[in-house]
Design a protein around this motif. Structure first.
Motif, PDB file in Angstrom:
ATOM      1  N   GLU A  98     -12.563   5.820  -6.807  1.00  0.00           N
ATOM      2  CA  GLU A  98     -11.243   6.452  -6.888  1.00  0.00           C
ATOM      3  C   GLU A  98     -11.159   7.393  -8.084  1.00  0.00           C
ATOM      4  O   GLU A  98     -11.748   7.139  -9.136  1.00  0.00           O
ATOM      5  CB  GLU A  98     -10.142   5.399  -6.999  1.00  0.00           C
ATOM      6  CG  GLU A  98     -10.030   4.540  -5.750  1.00  0.00           C
ATOM      7  CD  GLU A  98      -8.674   3.827  -5.642  1.00  0.00           C
ATOM      8  OE1 GLU A  98      -7.888   4.188  -4.753  1.00  0.00           O
ATOM      9  OE2 GLU A  98      -8.429   2.916  -6.437  1.00  0.00           O
ATOM     10  N   THR A 120     -13.404  -4.935   5.236  1.00  0.00           N
ATOM     11  CA  THR A 120     -13.886  -6.200   4.700  1.00  0.00           C
ATOM     12  C   THR A 120     -12.892  -6.727   3.673  1.00  0.00           C
ATOM     13  O   THR A 120     -11.970  -6.019   3.267  1.00  0.00           O
ATOM     14  CB  THR A 120     -15.267  -6.013   4.047  1.00  0.00           C
ATOM     15  OG1 THR A 120     -15.165  -4.968   3.084  1.00  0.00           O
ATOM     16  CG2 THR A 120     -16.321  -5.653   5.059  1.00  0.00           C
ATOM     17  N   GLU A 168      -6.820  -2.623  -5.311  1.00  0.00           N
ATOM     18  CA  GLU A 168      -7.272  -1.226  -5.419  1.00  0.00           C
ATOM     19  C   GLU A 168      -7.696  -1.031  -6.867  1.00  0.00           C
ATOM     20  O   GLU A 168      -7.211  -1.721  -7.769  1.00  0.00           O
ATOM     21  CB  GLU A 168      -6.155  -0.235  -5.042  1.00  0.00           C
ATOM     22  CG  GLU A 168      -4.922  -0.338  -5.931  1.00  0.00           C
ATOM     23  CD  GLU A 168      -3.873   0.750  -5.694  1.00  0.00           C
ATOM     24  OE1 GLU A 168      -3.989   1.511  -4.733  1.00  0.00           O
ATOM     25  OE2 GLU A 168      -2.941   0.830  -6.507  1.00  0.00           O
ATOM     26  N   ARG A 194      -8.991  -7.509  -0.521  1.00  0.00           N
ATOM     27  CA  ARG A 194      -7.791  -7.601   0.326  1.00  0.00           C
ATOM     28  C   ARG A 194      -8.023  -8.687   1.360  1.00  0.00           C
ATOM     29  O   ARG A 194      -9.062  -8.677   2.036  1.00  0.00           O
ATOM     30  CB  ARG A 194      -7.501  -6.270   1.044  1.00  0.00           C
ATOM     31  CG  ARG A 194      -7.167  -5.163   0.076  1.00  0.00           C
ATOM     32  CD  ARG A 194      -6.826  -3.862   0.761  1.00  0.00           C
ATOM     33  NE  ARG A 194      -6.774  -2.802  -0.242  1.00  0.00           N
ATOM     34  CZ  ARG A 194      -6.562  -1.528  -0.010  1.00  0.00           C
ATOM     35  NH1 ARG A 194      -6.346  -1.119   1.239  1.00  0.00           N
ATOM     36  NH2 ARG A 194      -6.537  -0.649  -0.987  1.00  0.00           N
ATOM     37  N   GLU A 222      -7.685  -9.268   4.396  1.00  0.00           N
ATOM     38  CA  GLU A 222      -7.406  -8.579   5.661  1.00  0.00           C
ATOM     39  C   GLU A 222      -7.290  -9.575   6.815  1.00  0.00           C
ATOM     40  O   GLU A 222      -8.070 -10.522   6.899  1.00  0.00           O
ATOM     41  CB  GLU A 222      -8.536  -7.593   5.987  1.00  0.00           C
ATOM     42  CG  GLU A 222      -8.762  -6.503   4.945  1.00  0.00           C
ATOM     43  CD  GLU A 222      -7.776  -5.352   5.063  1.00  0.00           C
ATOM     44  OE1 GLU A 222      -6.884  -5.414   5.932  1.00  0.00           O
ATOM     45  OE2 GLU A 222      -7.898  -4.397   4.262  1.00  0.00           O
ATOM     46  N   GLU A 266     -10.110   6.470   9.169  1.00  0.00           N
ATOM     47  CA  GLU A 266     -10.062   6.925   7.768  1.00  0.00           C
ATOM     48  C   GLU A 266     -11.275   6.440   6.972  1.00  0.00           C
ATOM     49  O   GLU A 266     -11.629   5.267   7.027  1.00  0.00           O
ATOM     50  CB  GLU A 266      -8.784   6.349   7.130  1.00  0.00           C
ATOM     51  CG  GLU A 266      -8.726   6.559   5.632  1.00  0.00           C
ATOM     52  CD  GLU A 266      -7.587   5.800   4.955  1.00  0.00           C
ATOM     53  OE1 GLU A 266      -6.654   5.343   5.650  1.00  0.00           O
ATOM     54  OE2 GLU A 266      -7.640   5.673   3.718  1.00  0.00           O
ATOM     55  N   ILE A 267     -11.895   7.373   6.237  1.00  0.00           N
ATOM     56  CA  ILE A 267     -12.901   6.952   5.257  1.00  0.00           C
ATOM     57  C   ILE A 267     -12.424   7.263   3.832  1.00  0.00           C
ATOM     58  O   ILE A 267     -12.893   6.661   2.877  1.00  0.00           O
ATOM     59  CB  ILE A 267     -14.305   7.572   5.510  1.00  0.00           C
ATOM     60  CG1 ILE A 267     -14.253   9.098   5.654  1.00  0.00           C
ATOM     61  CG2 ILE A 267     -14.947   6.955   6.733  1.00  0.00           C
ATOM     62  CD1 ILE A 267     -15.659   9.726   5.739  1.00  0.00           C
TER      63      ILE A 267
HETATM   64  N1  GAP Z   1      -5.474   3.616  -4.211  1.00  0.00           N
HETATM   65  C1  GAP Z   1      -5.228   4.015  -2.874  1.00  0.00           C
HETATM   66  C2  GAP Z   1      -5.836   3.133  -1.865  1.00  0.00           C
HETATM   67  O1  GAP Z   1      -6.362   2.086  -2.161  1.00  0.00           O
HETATM   68  P1  GAP Z   1      -6.252   2.921   0.710  1.00  0.00           P
HETATM   69  O2  GAP Z   1      -6.041   3.951   1.795  1.00  0.00           O
HETATM   70  O3  GAP Z   1      -5.622   1.613   0.880  1.00  0.00           O
HETATM   71  O4  GAP Z   1      -5.742   3.649  -0.620  1.00  0.00           O
HETATM   72  C3  GAP Z   1      -8.618   3.830   0.163  1.00  0.00           C
HETATM   73  O5  GAP Z   1      -7.793   2.737   0.479  1.00  0.00           O
HETATM   74  C4  GAP Z   1      -9.981   3.715   0.812  1.00  0.00           C
HETATM   75  O6  GAP Z   1     -10.551   2.433   0.504  1.00  0.00           O
HETATM   76  C5  GAP Z   1      -9.946   3.775   2.347  1.00  0.00           C
HETATM   77  O7  GAP Z   1      -9.980   5.115   2.795  1.00  0.00           O
HETATM   78  C6  GAP Z   1     -11.210   3.024   2.716  1.00  0.00           C
HETATM   79  O8  GAP Z   1     -12.330   3.878   2.657  1.00  0.00           O
HETATM   80  C7  GAP Z   1     -11.319   1.987   1.616  1.00  0.00           C
HETATM   81  N2  GAP Z   1     -10.798   0.671   2.077  1.00  0.00           N
HETATM   82  C8  GAP Z   1      -9.518   0.250   2.061  1.00  0.00           C
HETATM   83  N3  GAP Z   1      -9.428  -1.003   2.561  1.00  0.00           N
HETATM   84  C9  GAP Z   1     -10.686  -1.375   2.880  1.00  0.00           C
HETATM   85  C10 GAP Z   1     -11.263  -2.563   3.437  1.00  0.00           C
HETATM   86  N4  GAP Z   1     -10.544  -3.629   3.719  1.00  0.00           N
HETATM   87  N5  GAP Z   1     -12.608  -2.581   3.652  1.00  0.00           N
HETATM   88  C11 GAP Z   1     -13.390  -1.518   3.333  1.00  0.00           C
HETATM   89  N6  GAP Z   1     -12.885  -0.387   2.803  1.00  0.00           N
HETATM   90  C12 GAP Z   1     -11.571  -0.300   2.575  1.00  0.00           C
END
Ligand code: GAP
Length: 448
Positions: free
Chosen positions: A206, A199, A155, A187, A189, A273-274
């Motif tokens: 942020e 992804t 993050e 990440r 994933e 969630e976006i």
């Molecule tokens: N600092 C807080 C944080 O990172 P999160 O809910 O894990 O919170 C925030 O992530 C936003 O980042 C999500 O709402 C999404 O839009 C985006 N996000 C998180 N993981 C993602 C992924 N693997 N691929 C694309 N977007 C991602």
């Protein structure tokens, strides 16, 4: 519940065919859940990021920008709790060799036919769940040993927390104020699929807003509303947007309140969630104080007191919003008097990758020369396209499909009276205007 049709397969195909998004390293068979943005995709995502930066940084006195490094001191992630706790429970299937998130089995599909959830076929042999850390590890320096492990940040937020006092003091900001940044996050994933929705390499936008404890819920409410308004101003349909409140079971142990902005992606994906808007209290700054042994307190000169601020975080994925904007914009419609229908990306003009296309009606009578002159006049002000091949109808269709809001045609009349026609992508209405007025005409239509 999703109420919208599933357009994902059509979008994936359009994005590849028209240069928006390609699978990463496609010639080698692709890299799982990693995507490349092509010529039109890079413009679209950049326009979305610019809108965010303008709303969050440029238009406000109380938010500063930052671009922190991806590689951070590994203690950052111990303090954040990610070394021990940024895990997903994972199961393997010994039969099909598939790997699935144990807590999301109902959303996953076993590769065996007919399509069922993992574990539902007689032949499935799922292992016990084990925890899998989502952070990508690498080594800093020449030696690949445990002392040199660093992580690709999962993050962007922590780059902001560790720079809290640097930014506050160098910019002479007073609490309440915020720090914003846009950058890559990584990440590993387990769940794959759904195009650029989830992804392994993605971009986050942020913002951490530092406030005096006790004023946090007021600011939380304000940011929740402001962020929803931003998504609406981007053109996302109101009926596709909803808040989702984190209940007691979902709330992180340190979070005082959390809402997600969710968007209806249609089909089985539905509302997802976006963006997250979180009240994180003083968790991050307190943890970094403890792990770094450096004070991260704010000194309130006016009231002669020191405190660790609370933080309201707004965290949105640039790729996820790009996908939401594409899904929201995609439509197929019939055109009166024509046999073939058209595919349109009804993108908000401010994020459309090409703002206007210019066509000479024919390749003779000085029309291409006049059209190219107009192109050269306008191209530094707006991303433009020039097209002289095929029928005018086909050229319109090509632009509709990539979301170009305006098409300018130079015809027989143009070379005699210096006027051109401008066709609107959505209404199909055509205005005839003086070519010298094009820059101000387009500028007025593209604001907002
Ligand atoms: N600092 C807080 C944080 O990172 P999160 O809910 O894990 O919170 C925030 O992530 C936003 O980042 C999500 O709402 C999404 O839009 C985006 N996000 C998180 N993981 C993602 C992924 N693997 N691929 C694309 N977007 C991602």
């Amino acid at each position: 519940m999703a109420s919208q049709p599933d357009v994902m397969d059509k979008l994936v195909s359009l994005c590849k065919r028209r240069g928006f998004i390609f699978q990463s390293s496609e010639i080698y068979g692709g890299t799982g859940s990693v995507w490349d943005y092509g010529p039109l995709g890079v413009e679209l995502k950049k326009n979305i990021k610019d809108r965010w930066w303008n709303a969050m940084v440029r238009s406000r006195d109380d938010i500063e920008g930052l671009d922190a490094a991806i590689l951070m001191h590994p203690r950052t992630w111990e303090a954040r709790g990610h070394v021990a706790g940024f895990v997903d429970p994972l199961v393997d299937c010994k039969t099909c060799k598939g790997r699935f998130r144990a807590d999301k089995l109902e959303d996953a599909r076993c590769p065996q036919k007919p399509s069922k959830q993992p574990g539902a076929h007689d032949a499935c042999q799922l292992t016990e769940a084990r925890n899998f850390n989502l952070m990508f590890k690498t080594y800093m320096g020449a030696l690949e040993e445990s002392a040199s492990i660093v992580y690709l940040r999962p993050e962007t937020a922590q780059g902001i927390f560790v720079n809290f006092l640097n930014v506050q003091q160098s910019m002479r900001q007073k609490v309440p104020f915020g720090i914003a940044q846009i950058g890559k996050a990584f990440r590993n994933e387990i769940t794959q699929g759904n195009f650029i929705f989830r992804t392994r390499e993605f971009e986050q936008m942020e913002m951490q807003f530092f406030v005096e404890p006790g004023t946090d819920m007021e600011w939380f409410e304000q940011w929740k509303q402001l962020r929803m308004e931003w998504h609406l101003a981007l053109g996302l349909s109101p009926e596709r947007l909803q808040f989702h409140q984190h209940g007691a079971g979902e709330l992180a142990h340190y979070a005082r309140a959390a809402f997600d902005v969710t968007f209806d992606f249609g089909g089985t994906l539905g509302f997802q969630e976006i963006e997250g808007v979180h009240n994180r209290g003083d968790f991050d700054l307190t943890q970094h104080q403890q792990f770094s042994s450096k004070k991260l307190e704010y000194y309130d000169q006016l009231n002669n007191k020191r405190y660790v601020p609370y933080v309201i975080e707004t965290s949105v994925g640039a790729d996820r919003v790009t996908l939401a904007a594409l899904v929201n914009a995609y439509r197929e419609e019939s055109v009166e008097g024509e046999d073939e229908g058209r595919v349109v990306l009804g993108l908000h003009p401010s994020i459309a990758p090409i703002k206007a296309a210019i066509f000479p009606l024919t390749k003779k009578d000085g029309q291409p020369e006049m059209a190219k002159g107009i192109l050269n006049d306008l191209r530094m002000a707006f991303p433009m396209d020039y097209d002289e091949s095929g029928s005018i109808g086909k050229r319109y269709r090509r632009q509709d499909e990539v979301g170009t809001p305006f098409c300018i045609t130079v015809d027989g009349q143009s070379t005699t009276d210096q006027t051109v026609t401008v066709r609107d992508r959505d209404t199909l209405a055509q205005d005839r205007i003086d070519a010298s007025q094009l820059k101000s005409y387009l500028a007025a239509k593209l604001v907002g």
